[in-house]
Design a protein around this motif. Structure first.
Motif, PDB file in Angstrom:
ATOM      1  N   PRO A  66       1.074  -1.205   0.038  1.00 36.68           N
ATOM      2  CA  PRO A  66       0.070  -0.008   0.282  1.00 36.68           C
ATOM      3  C   PRO A  66       1.062   1.422  -0.061  1.00 36.68           C
ATOM      4  O   PRO A  66       0.589   2.229  -0.524  1.00 36.68           O
ATOM      5  N   GLU A  67       2.292   1.210   0.844  1.00 39.81           N
ATOM      6  CA  GLU A  67       3.102   2.634   0.697  1.00 39.81           C
ATOM      7  C   GLU A  67       3.493   3.181  -1.022  1.00 39.81           C
ATOM      8  O   GLU A  67       3.264   3.943  -0.470  1.00 39.81           O
ATOM      9  N   SER A  68       3.417   1.444  -1.088  1.00 42.93           N
ATOM     10  CA  SER A  68       3.973   2.006  -2.901  1.00 42.93           C
ATOM     11  C   SER A  68       2.967   2.573  -3.848  1.00 42.93           C
ATOM     12  O   SER A  68       3.200   3.649  -4.971  1.00 42.93           O
ATOM     13  N   LEU A  69       1.541   2.180  -4.167  1.00 41.07           N
ATOM     14  CA  LEU A  69       0.439   3.253  -4.368  1.00 41.07           C
ATOM     15  C   LEU A  69       0.243   4.552  -3.507  1.00 41.07           C
ATOM     16  O   LEU A  69      -0.017   5.657  -4.379  1.00 41.07           O
ATOM     17  N   LEU A  70       0.891   4.693  -2.692  1.00 40.93           N
ATOM     18  CA  LEU A  70       0.577   6.049  -2.129  1.00 40.93           C
ATOM     19  C   LEU A  70       1.732   6.994  -2.143  1.00 40.93           C
ATOM     20  O   LEU A  70       1.535   8.557  -2.955  1.00 40.93           O
ATOM     21  N   ALA A 120      -9.253   1.526  -2.509  1.00 44.77           N
ATOM     22  CA  ALA A 120     -10.193   1.224  -4.293  1.00 44.77           C
ATOM     23  C   ALA A 120      -9.459  -0.205  -4.716  1.00 44.77           C
ATOM     24  O   ALA A 120     -10.117  -1.461  -5.704  1.00 44.77           O
ATOM     25  N   GLN A 121      -8.032   0.070  -4.726  1.00 44.69           N
ATOM     26  CA  GLN A 121      -7.351  -1.083  -5.329  1.00 44.69           C
ATOM     27  C   GLN A 121      -6.562  -2.197  -4.118  1.00 44.69           C
ATOM     28  O   GLN A 121      -5.217  -3.195  -5.636  1.00 44.69           O
ATOM     29  N   LEU A 122      -6.519  -2.095  -2.732  1.00 48.71           N
ATOM     30  CA  LEU A 122      -6.592  -2.819  -2.416  1.00 48.71           C
ATOM     31  C   LEU A 122      -7.598  -4.003  -2.413  1.00 48.71           C
ATOM     32  O   LEU A 122      -8.511  -3.686  -1.930  1.00 48.71           O
ATOM     33  N   PRO A 123      -7.404  -5.265  -1.945  1.00 51.03           N
ATOM     34  CA  PRO A 123      -7.980  -6.175  -0.850  1.00 51.03           C
ATOM     35  C   PRO A 123      -8.490  -5.578   0.372  1.00 51.03           C
ATOM     36  O   PRO A 123      -7.356  -4.597   1.269  1.00 51.03           O
ATOM     37  N   ARG A 124      -9.706  -5.898   1.446  1.00 50.43           N
ATOM     38  CA  ARG A 124      -9.735  -5.503   2.463  1.00 50.43           C
ATOM     39  C   ARG A 124      -8.475  -5.773   3.486  1.00 50.43           C
ATOM     40  O   ARG A 124      -8.444  -4.309   4.274  1.00 50.43           O
ATOM     41  N   ALA A 178      -7.852  16.988   2.832  1.00 49.84           N
ATOM     42  CA  ALA A 178      -9.109  16.428   2.336  1.00 49.84           C
ATOM     43  C   ALA A 178      -8.122  15.618   0.978  1.00 49.84           C
ATOM     44  O   ALA A 178      -8.699  14.369   0.302  1.00 49.84           O
ATOM     45  N   ALA A 179      -7.057  15.954   0.525  1.00 48.96           N
ATOM     46  CA  ALA A 179      -6.435  15.411  -0.986  1.00 48.96           C
ATOM     47  C   ALA A 179      -5.565  14.210  -0.172  1.00 48.96           C
ATOM     48  O   ALA A 179      -6.246  13.431  -0.967  1.00 48.96           O
ATOM     49  N   VAL A 180      -5.388  14.222   0.733  1.00 50.05           N
ATOM     50  CA  VAL A 180      -5.083  12.964   2.085  1.00 50.05           C
ATOM     51  C   VAL A 180      -5.858  11.660   1.863  1.00 50.05           C
ATOM     52  O   VAL A 180      -5.688  10.540   1.990  1.00 50.05           O
ATOM     53  N   THR A 181      -6.743  12.055   2.414  1.00 51.23           N
ATOM     54  CA  THR A 181      -7.846  11.413   2.392  1.00 51.23           C
ATOM     55  C   THR A 181      -8.278  10.705   1.466  1.00 51.23           C
ATOM     56  O   THR A 181      -8.787   9.726   1.331  1.00 51.23           O
ATOM     57  N   ALA A 182      -8.678  11.841   0.310  1.00 47.29           N
ATOM     58  CA  ALA A 182      -8.989  11.144  -1.899  1.00 47.29           C
ATOM     59  C   ALA A 182      -7.951  10.400  -1.585  1.00 47.29           C
ATOM     60  O   ALA A 182      -8.279   9.450  -2.341  1.00 47.29           O
ATOM     61  N   ALA A 183      -6.565  10.372  -1.446  1.00 46.69           N
ATOM     62  CA  ALA A 183      -5.054   9.974  -2.056  1.00 46.69           C
ATOM     63  C   ALA A 183      -5.056   8.345  -0.717  1.00 46.69           C
ATOM     64  O   ALA A 183      -5.020   7.533  -1.816  1.00 46.69           O
ATOM     65  N   ILE A 184      -5.658   7.787  -0.179  1.00 46.76           N
ATOM     66  CA  ILE A 184      -6.298   7.754   0.995  1.00 46.76           C
ATOM     67  C   ILE A 184      -6.872   6.148   0.753  1.00 46.76           C
ATOM     68  O   ILE A 184      -6.795   5.033   0.507  1.00 46.76           O
ATOM     69  N   ALA A 185      -7.814   6.806  -0.156  1.00 52.74           N
ATOM     70  CA  ALA A 185      -9.586   6.457  -0.796  1.00 52.74           C
ATOM     71  C   ALA A 185      -9.465   5.409  -2.153  1.00 52.74           C
ATOM     72  O   ALA A 185      -9.135   4.568  -2.416  1.00 52.74           O
ATOM     73  N   THR A 186      -7.740   6.211  -2.680  1.00 52.27           N
ATOM     74  CA  THR A 186      -7.797   5.774  -4.369  1.00 52.27           C
ATOM     75  C   THR A 186      -6.844   4.779  -4.128  1.00 52.27           C
ATOM     76  O   THR A 186      -7.429   3.894  -5.002  1.00 52.27           O
ATOM     77  N   ALA A 187      -5.822   4.421  -3.021  1.00 56.85           N
ATOM     78  CA  ALA A 187      -5.233   3.122  -2.050  1.00 56.85           C
ATOM     79  C   ALA A 187      -5.521   2.015  -2.449  1.00 56.85           C
ATOM     80  O   ALA A 187      -5.892   1.104  -2.765  1.00 56.85           O
TER      81      ALA A 187
END
Length: 493
Positions: free
Chosen positions: A384-388, A430-434, A419-428
């Motif tokens: 997940p860190e690499s996505l962020l 969405a690409q990860l299993p729960r 808000a931008a940090v929150t959005a970035a984490i949400a985007t990441a």
């Protein structure tokens, strides 16, 4: 074994603001340092100084004298420097910042000066128990405890430099800009030694000119200006430096047109960031290496590149994947750690990886960094860190989840709002299993740097140190989210 003169290709030059050392001048400077080290009967010499032509000459002069050179990182804490000086049995130090050392509990005293360096010396009761044939020692900052000394022989550096020279010969590199401190093997060996060996010019400006600040920060605009000024063919950067350059380019800043090859290493780089850099015309190629193999092990290069991989192994090494997925490297192994038994010729890297059908190596993260959640799922945080890391909203992030029901991120934002940090984490997410998603986050007190002990010189996170510093807040954040685990959210405390 190559002599120091043999390491310098015809036509090589070292440049700095206002001066240059052509090959003959460089050899003279090297010989002066050789004579000084020999006259003082020095056995183990520390080198603590800013990047400069003098650093390169002193380093090679120590080697020519048959002494062991120990590059001392300026970002080490005083206690770490004291440990290195004592543990390595350093009897002399060449430095441009004597005030850093004379106040230490190390016994160093002023005995002279030469070419901008102060010469310090100390009494050493007995010769250190170095591995036979050691000519170079580098201390890894590691993730816990005191730094460990990596003992390298003369062949380690020359094998790598020759391998890189042959691999990249078709690029016709004639000018290399040193961006990273010479105290790091990546710049010292893969940068300056390799460039000098092919007869290229090495640009060695002070690190402040490159953009590094005294407090461990970095000024991207200064870095970009440095690239334009020196107009190099090649450069080695860390992921954070590449990211800063890409963000500026995407906001309209002109990218350097001179570059033929930009290597990025020292940490995981997301494939999307590489693609963004290439869209700006930056010839970026990710590689992989470790101090225990004198730095670079594998590298993508023009015509031989694969997105998401760290390239194919260089010709001088052999890489295999063990049964448990760990990467093992032989062919250029260190002699051993200082004070520990000699290695058997193969290094168990501690990194997890795999090869594809075409021989490209993929690094999946550190074996020891993998954690197990309270639901029994294994997560490697680098995923997940690499996505962020690919978003400008975040400068750094460290993720923890051992024995917890939710994964928590400690973040260092860029210039972004919450808000931008929150959005970035949400985007990441969405690409990860729960089980690998980030359930909560908070902002770190300060960036993770070598100066505060939360990162290495190459920008790698010192996870144990970050955990110790923020463990209470990590647990508090996780506990606050416990009632709503079915719908992970972002929170800032």
């Amino acid at each position: 074994m190559l002599s120091v003169a043999d390491m310098l290709g015809r036509g090589c030059t070292v440049l700095a603001p206002g001066r240059s050392f052509e090959r003959d001048v460089l050899l003279d400077e090297i010989d002066r340092w050789r004579a000084l080290v020999t006259a003082r009967a020095a056995r183990v010499v520390g080198l603590l100084a800013d990047n400069s032509p003098e650093w390169i000459a002193a380093d090679l002069g120590i080697r020519a004298a048959g002494a062991v050179c120990v590059a001392l990182p300026s970002f080490f804490a005083d206690t770490q420097l004291e440990h290195v000086i004592a543990h390595a049995g350093i009897d002399h130090v060449l430095t441009d910042t004597p005030q850093r050392l004379t106040g230490l509990d190390s016994g160093l005293r002023h005995v002279g000066s030469d070419r901008g360096f102060t010469v310090l010396a100390r009494e050493v009761a007995a010769a250190p128990a170095l591995h036979p044939d050691t000519v170079q020692m580098t201390f890894t900052s590691g993730s816990t405890g005191q730094p460990k000394g990596v003992c390298l022989g003369a062949a380690n550096a020359t094998r790598l430099a020759e391998s890189l020279a042959g691999t990249l010969a078709a690029l016709g590199i004639r000018r290399h800009l040193s961006v990273l401190p010479y105290a790091t093997l990546l710049e010292n060996v893969a940068g300056s030694y390799a460039a000098l060996g092919i007869g290229a010019a090495v640009c060695a400006p002070p690190l402040a000119e490159v953009g590094f600040t005294a407090d461990g920060g970095f000024e991207p605009q200064r870095f970009l200006a440095c690239l334009h000024y020196w107009a190099p063919d090649s450069v080695i950067v860390l992921p954070e430096l590449l990211k800063a350059l890409v963000v500026m380019g995407e906001h309209g800043a002109p990218m350097p047109a001179s570059l033929r090859f930009m290597a990025v290493g020292g940490g995981k780089v997301g494939a999307a960031l590489i693609e963004r850099a290439r869209a700006l015309g930056l010839p970026v190629h990710e590689g992989y290496g470790l101090s225990e193999c004198a730095s670079v092990v594998s590298l993508n290069r023009p015509g031989h590149t694969r997105a998401g991989s760290v390239g194919r192994p260089l010709p001088h090494v052999r890489v295999r994947i063990a049964e448990d997925g760990e990467i093992h490297v032989s062919g250029n192994a260190m002699l051993g750690y200082l004070g520990e038994p000699a290695v058997g010729g193969e290094i168990a890297t501690g990194d997890l990886g795999a090869f594809d059908e075409d021989g490209f190596l993929y690094v999946r993260g550190r074996k020891k960094n993998q954690f197990t959640t309270s639901f029994g799922r294994n997560v490697n945080p680098e995923w997940p860190e690499s996505l962020l890391a690919q978003t400008s909203a975040l400068r750094q992030v460290a993720i923890f989840g051992e024995a917890m029901a939710v994964n928590i991120a400690v973040v260092v934002p860029g210039a972004a709002q919450q808000a931008a940090v929150t959005a970035a984490i949400a985007t990441a997410n969405a690409q990860l299993p729960r089980y690998a998603r980030i359930g909560g986050w908070f902002v770190a007190d300060a960036p993770f740097t070598a100066a505060n002990g939360l990162a290495t010189a190459n920008g790698r996170l010192r996870r144990d140190a970050i955990w110790q510093h923020y463990r209470s807040r990590i647990h508090e954040t996780a506990q606050a989210l416990a009632p709503s685990l079915s719908s992970p959210t972002s929170t800032e405390l």
